[in-house]
Write a protein that holds these residues in place. Sequence first.
Motif, PDB file in Angstrom:
ATOM      1  N   LYS A 145       0.837  -1.213   0.000  1.00  0.00           N
ATOM      2  CA  LYS A 145       0.000   0.000   0.000  1.00  0.00           C
ATOM      3  C   LYS A 145       0.868   1.256   0.000  1.00  0.00           C
ATOM      4  CE  LYS A 145      -3.826  -2.100   2.518  1.00  0.00           C
ATOM      5  NZ  LYS A 145      -4.779  -2.037   3.640  1.00  0.00           N
ATOM      6  N   GLU A 187       1.729  -5.547   3.983  1.00  0.00           N
ATOM      7  CA  GLU A 187       0.993  -6.234   5.045  1.00  0.00           C
ATOM      8  C   GLU A 187       0.470  -7.591   4.632  1.00  0.00           C
ATOM      9  OE1 GLU A 187      -2.073  -3.393   6.195  1.00  0.00           O
ATOM     10  OE2 GLU A 187      -3.530  -4.421   4.960  1.00  0.00           O
ATOM     11  N   GLU A 188       0.136  -8.330   5.646  1.00  0.00           N
ATOM     12  CA  GLU A 188      -0.424  -9.664   5.552  1.00  0.00           C
ATOM     13  C   GLU A 188      -1.740  -9.623   4.774  1.00  0.00           C
ATOM     14  OE1 GLU A 188      -2.335 -12.379   9.185  1.00  0.00           O
ATOM     15  OE2 GLU A 188      -1.847 -10.276   9.458  1.00  0.00           O
ATOM     16  N   LEU A 190      -5.354 -10.748   4.232  1.00  0.00           N
ATOM     17  CA  LEU A 190      -6.426 -11.299   5.067  1.00  0.00           C
ATOM     18  C   LEU A 190      -7.557 -11.800   4.184  1.00  0.00           C
ATOM     19  CD1 LEU A 190      -6.680  -8.461   7.754  1.00  0.00           C
ATOM     20  CD2 LEU A 190      -5.450 -10.629   7.950  1.00  0.00           C
ATOM     21  N   GLU A 194     -16.011  -8.546   3.419  1.00  0.00           N
ATOM     22  CA  GLU A 194     -15.725  -7.142   3.776  1.00  0.00           C
ATOM     23  C   GLU A 194     -17.011  -6.426   4.142  1.00  0.00           C
ATOM     24  OE1 GLU A 194     -12.892  -4.826   1.404  1.00  0.00           O
ATOM     25  OE2 GLU A 194     -12.352  -6.722   0.432  1.00  0.00           O
ATOM     26  N   LYS A 216     -16.200  -3.395  -5.631  1.00  0.00           N
ATOM     27  CA  LYS A 216     -15.155  -2.522  -6.169  1.00  0.00           C
ATOM     28  C   LYS A 216     -14.695  -2.873  -7.574  1.00  0.00           C
ATOM     29  CE  LYS A 216     -13.192  -0.335  -2.174  1.00  0.00           C
ATOM     30  NZ  LYS A 216     -12.888  -0.783  -0.839  1.00  0.00           N
ATOM     31  N   GLU A 285      -8.888  -0.653   6.422  1.00  0.00           N
ATOM     32  CA  GLU A 285      -8.545   0.750   6.215  1.00  0.00           C
ATOM     33  C   GLU A 285      -9.529   1.618   6.970  1.00  0.00           C
ATOM     34  OE1 GLU A 285      -9.460   2.488   2.440  1.00  0.00           O
ATOM     35  OE2 GLU A 285     -11.326   1.378   2.242  1.00  0.00           O
TER      36      GLU A 285
END
Length: 427
Positions: A145, A187-188, A190, A194, A216, A285
């Motif tokens: 990110k 990052e990991e 996941l 959602e 999205k 986020e």
Amino acid sequence: MKLLVVGGGGREHAIIKKLKENPRVETVYALPGNGGIARDAVCVPEIGARDIEKIVDFAKSHSIDFAVVAPDDPLALGCVDRLHEAGVPCFGPDAKAARIEASKVFSKNLMKKYGIPTARYEVFDDPARALAYLRSGVSFPIVVKADGLALGKGVLIPQSLEEAEAAVRSIMEDKAFGDSGNQIVVEEFLTGPEVSVLAFTDGRSIAPMASSMDHKRAGDGDTGLNTGGMGTIAPNPCYTPEVAAECMEKIFLPTLAAMRAEGCPFKGCLYFGLMITPAGPKVIEYNCRFGDPETQVVLPLLKTDLLTVMRAVENETLGDLQVEWSDGAAACVILASGGYPGSYPKGKEITVPADLPANVTVYHAGDKLTADGKLVTSGGRVLGVTAVGETLRNALRDAYAAAERVEFEGRYMRHDIGKRALRALEG
Ligand code: AMP
Ligand code: GLY
């Protein structure tokens, strides 16, 4: 009362329509607004959402009683700070609090420091170190990110080391997102459904809104490129009362306390992007603002007067207010220009039937009025067609029936908005 709303998309249209339900609202100015918003507000196309000084001057010269700053850019640029300095009451976080969205390094470090559940991560400001880390035996997919704002495109999910190396180079060396990529978070990855939860907060009290689910990807079945969002439904069936209680205890209240402890209490709409993982809900986020197109399904379910809620946030009296939601459901189908999120033509004439049912609202996002008063397309996401209903199934049926009747050349929509949610609800 004279109100001012900064922004010019479907989200702002939904906010404006809701604010206007209050009979005390005489005039709403939209800076810049758009073609469809011009039917509900006085649009000022010359003043863009990033023109902070012009926005402040406008608010002063038009004796604005209350302002709402909706998009991320002006919030991160300190629009609310400047309006407050000028004595204009407004809704939205100041620049320090807006860092919760504007800097992923800030938000990840905040979550780590205060024990708020999120993906494990590392921060890098040097591409060589990032590459060395990726080559050290991490598992894929992994998530890369950009630190700063990137129009919702700053998240890459490489499936292999080669893709991850390309992601780091594109963000940190080629500066695909400009200075937003000076630092990255790795990052990991996941898994799990959602959920978006928007919440009103005055820094201490919190009133979560109806939960929602965005879609999205550009294509049916979650295929194709990422977009700003092709449709939404509310409430989100994965957000059960048990999950909601866990989120309140482990995520929402700790986040507010963390922001206070850091000296930047958050006031406004705080957007929690959550993933319900096998190990419980985690934060994917934060956004410092209403989501788009989440707002187009959430606000139609709000029963309490929106201006009253927003003023309670500004006055830090939200705890005294009961914010009420309808029991029904809402669905929003986005009508996009053919080609979006790639390049697409503009200037296509739009026809919206005059006899849409009362439970349907068309929110305008990417359109403008021509000199002779025609409504034409001017953006990728053009319209959001929202229907409310007693059930999600009914809301979806009516949103799609209306969406099929709205026309412009090259019009494109997903045909499976809400399908996953219906499966979760009805099995
Ligand atoms: P964002 O721009 O932060 O909303 O991220 C875009 C999308 O990337 C999210 O909606 C998720 O689907 C996905 N994403 C972000 N972080 C992760 C993660 N740690 N694991 C899995 N998916 C993620
Ligand atoms: N729909 C996602 C967002 O507003 O960020």
